[in-house]
Design a protein around this motif. Structure first.
Motif, PDB file in Angstrom:
ATOM      1  N   ALA A 195       2.712  -4.875   2.717  1.00 63.39           N
ATOM      2  CA  ALA A 195       1.767  -5.643   3.548  1.00 63.39           C
ATOM      3  C   ALA A 195       2.014  -7.145   3.422  1.00 63.39           C
ATOM      4  CB  ALA A 195       0.334  -5.307   3.160  1.00 63.39           C
ATOM      5  N   TYR A 208       0.895  -1.159   0.000  1.00 61.33           N
ATOM      6  CA  TYR A 208       0.000   0.000   0.000  1.00 61.33           C
ATOM      7  C   TYR A 208       0.929   1.204   0.000  1.00 61.33           C
ATOM      8  CZ  TYR A 208      -3.690  -3.262   1.404  1.00 61.33           C
ATOM      9  OH  TYR A 208      -4.587  -4.296   1.457  1.00 61.33           O
ATOM     10  N   GLU A 232     -13.655 -13.429   6.933  1.00 57.05           N
ATOM     11  CA  GLU A 232     -14.222 -13.311   8.289  1.00 57.05           C
ATOM     12  C   GLU A 232     -15.741 -13.463   8.322  1.00 57.05           C
ATOM     13  OE1 GLU A 232     -12.428 -12.656  11.080  1.00 57.05           O
ATOM     14  OE2 GLU A 232     -10.569 -11.748  10.395  1.00 57.05           O
ATOM     15  N   GLU A 238     -14.895  -8.758   3.900  1.00 57.63           N
ATOM     16  CA  GLU A 238     -15.132  -8.531   5.324  1.00 57.63           C
ATOM     17  C   GLU A 238     -16.118  -7.365   5.451  1.00 57.63           C
ATOM     18  OE1 GLU A 238     -11.475  -7.773   7.366  1.00 57.63           O
ATOM     19  OE2 GLU A 238     -12.491  -7.374   9.260  1.00 57.63           O
ATOM     20  N   GLN A 278     -10.566 -15.043  11.932  1.00 62.39           N
ATOM     21  CA  GLN A 278      -9.847 -14.803  13.185  1.00 62.39           C
ATOM     22  C   GLN A 278     -10.186 -15.875  14.190  1.00 62.39           C
ATOM     23  OE1 GLN A 278      -9.153 -11.287  15.215  1.00 62.39           O
ATOM     24  NE2 GLN A 278      -9.343 -10.012  13.403  1.00 62.39           N
ATOM     25  N   ALA A 295      -3.349 -12.948  13.288  1.00 62.59           N
ATOM     26  CA  ALA A 295      -3.842 -11.863  14.146  1.00 62.59           C
ATOM     27  C   ALA A 295      -4.341 -10.691  13.292  1.00 62.59           C
ATOM     28  CB  ALA A 295      -2.725 -11.415  15.077  1.00 62.59           C
ATOM     29  N   ASN A 296      -4.933  -9.701  13.946  1.00 63.13           N
ATOM     30  CA  ASN A 296      -5.317  -8.451  13.282  1.00 63.13           C
ATOM     31  C   ASN A 296      -4.137  -7.853  12.568  1.00 63.13           C
ATOM     32  OD1 ASN A 296      -7.409  -7.834  15.952  1.00 63.13           O
ATOM     33  ND2 ASN A 296      -8.106  -7.605  13.876  1.00 63.13           N
ATOM     34  N   GLY A 297      -4.345  -7.445  11.334  1.00 64.34           N
ATOM     35  CA  GLY A 297      -3.289  -6.739  10.618  1.00 64.34           C
ATOM     36  C   GLY A 297      -2.203  -7.640  10.053  1.00 64.34           C
ATOM     37  N   ALA A 298      -2.388  -8.962  10.127  1.00 63.22           N
ATOM     38  CA  ALA A 298      -1.348  -9.881   9.641  1.00 63.22           C
ATOM     39  C   ALA A 298      -1.220  -9.832   8.118  1.00 63.22           C
ATOM     40  CB  ALA A 298      -1.657 -11.306  10.090  1.00 63.22           C
ATOM     41  N   GLY A 299      -2.326  -9.491   7.434  1.00 58.76           N
ATOM     42  CA  GLY A 299      -2.279  -9.434   5.974  1.00 58.76           C
ATOM     43  C   GLY A 299      -3.263 -10.380   5.295  1.00 58.76           C
ATOM     44  N   LYS A 300      -4.210 -10.901   6.076  1.00 56.10           N
ATOM     45  CA  LYS A 300      -5.156 -11.891   5.531  1.00 56.10           C
ATOM     46  C   LYS A 300      -6.070 -11.262   4.475  1.00 56.10           C
ATOM     47  CE  LYS A 300      -6.935 -12.738   9.615  1.00 56.10           C
ATOM     48  NZ  LYS A 300      -6.249 -11.648  10.356  1.00 56.10           N
ATOM     49  N   THR A 301      -6.643 -10.117   4.821  1.00 56.20           N
ATOM     50  CA  THR A 301      -7.536  -9.434   3.873  1.00 56.20           C
ATOM     51  C   THR A 301      -6.759  -9.014   2.628  1.00 56.20           C
ATOM     52  OG1 THR A 301      -8.991  -8.674   5.635  1.00 56.20           O
ATOM     53  CG2 THR A 301      -9.025  -7.392   3.598  1.00 56.20           C
ATOM     54  N   THR A 302      -5.542  -8.549   2.825  1.00 54.80           N
ATOM     55  CA  THR A 302      -4.709  -8.139   1.688  1.00 54.80           C
ATOM     56  C   THR A 302      -4.455  -9.324   0.750  1.00 54.80           C
ATOM     57  OG1 THR A 302      -3.682  -6.460   3.078  1.00 54.80           O
ATOM     58  CG2 THR A 302      -2.530  -7.027   1.030  1.00 54.80           C
TER      59      THR A 302
HETATM   60  P1  ATP Z   1      -7.809  -7.918  10.148  1.00 53.54           P
HETATM   61  O1  ATP Z   1      -8.083  -9.274  10.656  1.00 53.54           O
HETATM   62  O2  ATP Z   1      -7.665  -6.909  11.240  1.00 53.54           O
HETATM   63  O3  ATP Z   1      -8.694  -7.483   9.036  1.00 53.54           O
HETATM   64  P2  ATP Z   1      -5.753  -8.673   8.246  1.00 53.54           P
HETATM   65  O4  ATP Z   1      -4.910  -9.834   8.615  1.00 53.54           O
HETATM   66  O5  ATP Z   1      -6.856  -8.914   7.298  1.00 53.54           O
HETATM   67  O6  ATP Z   1      -6.311  -7.986   9.555  1.00 53.54           O
HETATM   68  P3  ATP Z   1      -4.901  -6.599   6.433  1.00 53.54           P
HETATM   69  O7  ATP Z   1      -6.198  -5.873   6.502  1.00 53.54           O
HETATM   70  O8  ATP Z   1      -4.589  -7.360   5.222  1.00 53.54           O
HETATM   71  O9  ATP Z   1      -4.767  -7.577   7.688  1.00 53.54           O
HETATM   72  O10 ATP Z   1      -3.734  -5.554   6.713  1.00 53.54           O
HETATM   73  C1  ATP Z   1      -2.352  -5.867   6.567  1.00 53.54           C
HETATM   74  C2  ATP Z   1      -1.529  -4.601   6.754  1.00 53.54           C
HETATM   75  O11 ATP Z   1      -1.753  -3.697   5.671  1.00 53.54           O
HETATM   76  C3  ATP Z   1      -1.862  -3.825   8.017  1.00 53.54           C
HETATM   77  O12 ATP Z   1      -0.663  -3.343   8.550  1.00 53.54           O
HETATM   78  C4  ATP Z   1      -2.737  -2.691   7.538  1.00 53.54           C
HETATM   79  O13 ATP Z   1      -2.600  -1.548   8.350  1.00 53.54           O
HETATM   80  C5  ATP Z   1      -2.182  -2.428   6.147  1.00 53.54           C
HETATM   81  N1  ATP Z   1      -3.242  -1.917   5.258  1.00 53.54           N
HETATM   82  C6  ATP Z   1      -4.397  -2.513   4.934  1.00 53.54           C
HETATM   83  N2  ATP Z   1      -5.122  -1.775   4.074  1.00 53.54           N
HETATM   84  C7  ATP Z   1      -4.402  -0.648   3.855  1.00 53.54           C
HETATM   85  C8  ATP Z   1      -4.592   0.522   3.049  1.00 53.54           C
HETATM   86  N3  ATP Z   1      -5.687   0.678   2.299  1.00 53.54           N
HETATM   87  N4  ATP Z   1      -3.631   1.464   3.077  1.00 53.54           N
HETATM   88  C9  ATP Z   1      -2.506   1.299   3.838  1.00 53.54           C
HETATM   89  N5  ATP Z   1      -2.261   0.233   4.585  1.00 53.54           N
HETATM   90  C10 ATP Z   1      -3.185  -0.749   4.605  1.00 53.54           C
END
Ligand code: ATP
Length: 235
Positions: free
Chosen positions: A16, A11, A160, A83, A193, A35-42
């Motif tokens: 990420a 990003y 999720e 999500e 999660q 965990a939160n923010g691990a990068g799953k959604t990405t």
């Molecule tokens: P969660 O379970 O909280 O949704 P996740 O595992 O799905 O977490 P992601 O949402 O993929 O995690 O985020 C991975 C990293 O990328 C995080 O550090 C987040 O802050 C960052 N991130 C996600 N979306 C953006 C964006 N649009 N711009 C900048 N950084 C982003």
């Protein structure tokens, strides 16, 4: 069926995903936990073309998709339930479902699939003329899954699905996920999660930490893995 090969996703300047590789075989349920923010959604967004990896490739049934647009990827048989559901709040249940099929032309097939999602979720049939935004959280999740099914996916990405829902609704939704996999033969990529729940329904799992895959094994083995138990299962 799906091969993610060494992808890095950014990003802006923030990386990420680091060298992520995941493979999904036809017919299986795989889960990505972390965990939160691990990068799953990405990871899911990289697959469905919402973000484009800077390095590495993703292929689906042998064809590279990491340079394709989201709607072309949907047409190939890959649907994403994001999500937070993102249904259209001012459209009715029926209209939301119609939009799920908007890339299809086979009227008879669409009709058959509509009947099928109403069999899976009778509650949606009862509420077919109600606005999406007035449905309960569980019903909205059912609608989001059904809308994705209306695109007739071969691979369904679920982000999720249990988030914010009461345990009894979560159980219903997970029963349907099993059914979609077993009876409709839809391959499933599940991000959760709730690792305990996810590993009970999945065949295999990957663990993600800080944008990297740190572990990969059968769901059975991950459920008894000491690290996983400590970090994700609260045992
Ligand atoms: P969660 O379970 O909280 O949704 P996740 O595992 O799905 O977490 P992601 O949402 O993929 O995690 O985020 C991975 C990293 O990328 C995080 O550090 C987040 O802050 C960052 N991130 C996600 N979306 C953006 C964006 N649009 N711009 C900048 N950084 C982003």
């Amino acid at each position: 069926m799906l091969e993610i090969n060494n992808i890095d996703t950014y990003y802006g300047n923030i990386q990420a995903l680091h060298d992520v590789s995941i493979s999904v075989k036809e017919g299986e349920i795989i889960t990505l936990i972390g965990a939160n923010g691990a990068g799953k959604t990405t990871t899911l967004m990289s697959i469905s073309g919402i973000v484009t990896p800077k390095r590495g490739t993703i292929s689906f049934n042998g064809e590279v998709i990491s340079d394709k647009k989201p709607d072309d990827i949907v047409k190939m048989g890959l649907s994403h339930v994001p999500e937070g559901r993102h249904i259209f709040p001012y459209l009715t249940v029926m209209e939301n479902l119609d939009l799920g099929a908007f890339l299809r032309k086979d009227k008879a097939g669409i009709k058959k699939d509509l009947k099928h999602v109403f069999e899976l979720f009778p509650r949606l049939h009862e509420r077919r003329n109600q606005q999406g935004g007035t449905l309960s959280g569980g019903e909205q999740q059912m609608l989001a899954i059904s809308r994705a099914l209306m695109a007739k996916p071969k691979l369904l990405l679920l982000d999720e699905p249990s988030l914010g829902l009461a345990p009894i609704i979560v159980r219903q939704i997970f029963d349907i996920i099993r059914l979609i996999n077993k009876e409709d033969k839809t391959t499933i990529f599940l991000v959760e999660q709730n690792a305990n729940l996810a590993l009970k329904v999945a065949n295999r799992g990957y663990v993600m930490e800080n944008g990297r895959i740190t572990l990969e094994d059968s769901a059975q083995n991950l459920l008894v893995n000491e690290e996983v138990k400590k970090a994700y299962l609260g045992i």
